[in-house]
Design a protein around this motif. Structure first.
Motif, PDB file in Angstrom:
ATOM      1  N   PRO A   1       4.108  85.733  57.691  1.00  0.00           N
ATOM      2  CA  PRO A   1       4.024  84.295  57.398  1.00  0.00           C
ATOM      3  C   PRO A   1       2.604  83.751  57.325  1.00  0.00           C
ATOM      4  O   PRO A   1       2.355  82.771  56.632  1.00  0.00           O
TER       5      PRO A   1
ATOM      6  N   ALA B   1       1.487  83.781  53.841  1.00  0.00           N
ATOM      7  CA  ALA B   1       2.181  82.746  53.078  1.00  0.00           C
ATOM      8  C   ALA B   1       1.565  81.379  53.351  1.00  0.00           C
ATOM      9  O   ALA B   1       1.344  80.580  52.432  1.00  0.00           O
TER      10      ALA B   1
ATOM     11  N   MET C   1       8.272  85.613  48.109  1.00  0.00           N
ATOM     12  CA  MET C   1       8.438  86.626  49.146  1.00  0.00           C
ATOM     13  C   MET C   1       9.312  87.730  48.577  1.00  0.00           C
ATOM     14  O   MET C   1      10.471  87.506  48.224  1.00  0.00           O
TER      15      MET C   1
ATOM     16  N   THR D   1       8.660  82.565  56.788  1.00  0.00           N
ATOM     17  CA  THR D   1       7.787  82.290  55.644  1.00  0.00           C
ATOM     18  C   THR D   1       8.009  80.876  55.122  1.00  0.00           C
ATOM     19  O   THR D   1       7.053  80.161  54.801  1.00  0.00           O
TER      20      THR D   1
END
Length: 272
Positions: free
Chosen positions: A27, A30, A43, A58
Motif C-alpha cells: 500500500p 500505492a 493493483m 491499497t
C-alpha cells in the motif's frame, strides 16, 4: 460517505486519465503514486502478489487522494468479483475476456438484481461505508467501472460483440498477450499485431465504447492519448525500483572499475 468514482467520471467527460501499475501489493507504493498525482492505480492480482486483504489496504491508502484504485483480478471468478465489490472496489479490470457471454457474466456478477446476481449485504459492507450510505443499492451499479481486456486473437474476432455488452464500460487492449496469441510473443509493434489492434479499435469505436491500453513498441502514452484512448497505464513500482537499483549499481561498478552488468531485458508494457 459515498466516494465518487472519479475515474469513471473522467471517462464520461472525455478527459484522458494516466495511471500506473502496482505489482507488489504494498500500500505504501500505492499511496505514493496517488499523492504524486496519478489518476488511477491498477493493483495487479493477475501477475502481482496481492489478494483481497491487500486490495482493501491499497484502496484505503489512496482514499485520501483523487486517485481511483482499479483491481486487475486473476480471473473472471464471479465469487471473487463479488467479494471485491463488497470490499469497496470501484473499478475492475478483467483479463482474457474472449466472448460476449464471458463479458455478460462478469457484469451480472457485480450488478444487483434485477440487472445482475450480486448478493445484497450493503448494510455491513465496506462498499456502502458499512451501511452508512442509505441509498447505496440504488447507486452501486452506476458507480462501478467495469473494464474488460481483449488480448487474444479470438477476442479480436469478438471485439464488437464484447463491447456491445451492457455494463462493459471500457475495452482494454493488452498488446503483449495479444502478440503471443498471434504467434509473435513480445513483438507488440509487429505489423500483424498492429493490424489486430486496429481491428479491435475499429470494432469497439463502432459501438461507441471507450478504449484503454498500455504503451507498446512504437507507441508512447502521449501518442496513445493523441489516438483517443481514454486511459493509459504505464510503468510499475517494480519497474521504477529496478531501474533505480540498476543505475545505482552501474555507478558502483564503474567506481570499482568492474565491467558493466548484462543489460536487463527490454521493457515490457508495464515499463514504458
Amino acid at each position: 460517505m459515498f466516494r465518487p468514482n472519479r475515474l469513471k467520471a473522467r471517462i464520461r467527460a472525455g478527459e484522458p486519465s494516466f495511471g500506473t501499475w502496482l505489482q507488489s501489493a504494498e500500500p505504501t507504493f500505492a499511496e505514493m503514486a496517488a499523492i504524486a498525482g496519478f489518476d488511477f492505480i491498477i493493483m495487479d492480482e493477475e501477475h502481482g502478489a496481492g489478494a483481497l486483504e491487500a486490495a482493501v489496504a491499497t484502496m484505503r491508502a489512496a482514499a485520501c487522494t483523487e486517485a481511483t484504485v482499479m483491481i486487475r483480478v486473476p480471473s473472471a471468478d464471479p465469487v471473487y468479483l463479488r467479494r471485491l465489490v463488497d470490499a469497496g472496489a470501484q473499478a475492475l479490470l478483467v483479463p482474457m475476456v474472449e466472448t460476449a457471454e464471458e463479458a455478460r457474466a462478469i457484469v451480472e456478477a457485480v450488478r444487483y438484481p434485477p440487472h445482475g446476481r450480486r448478493g445484497n449485504a450493503n448494510d455491513i459492507t465496506r462498499s456502502s461505508s458499512y451501511g452508512m450510505v442509505p441509498d447505496y443499492y440504488a447507486r452501486a451499479d452506476d458507480s462501478l467501472l467495469i473494464v474488460v481486456q481483449i488480448e487474444t486473437v479470438t477476442a479480436v474476432e469478438n471485439a464488437r460483440a464484447i463491447a456491445e455488452v451492457d455494463g462493459v464500460d471500457v475495452v482494454f487492449i493488452g498488446p503483449t498477450d495479444l502478440s503471443g496469441s498471434a504467434g509473435l510473443p513480445g513483438q507488440t509493434g509487429a505489423p500483424e499485431v498492429e493490424a489486430l489492434i486496429a481491428r479491435t479499435v475499429e470494432a469497439v469505436r463502432a459501438v461507441g465504447k471507450p478504449l484503454a491500453t498500455v504503451p507498446r513498441a512504437g507507441r508512447t502514452h502521449q501518442q496513445l492519448f493523441d489516438e483517443g484512448y481514454c486511459f493509459v497505464a504505464s510503468g510499475s513500482e517494480i519497474y521504477f525500483y529496478r531501474r533505480g537499483v540498476e543505475a545505482l549499481m552501474a555507478e558502483w561498478r564503474s567506481y570499482r572499475g568492474e565491467a558493466a552488468a548484462t543489460p536487463a531485458a527490454a521493457p515490457s508494457s508495464y515499463g514504458r
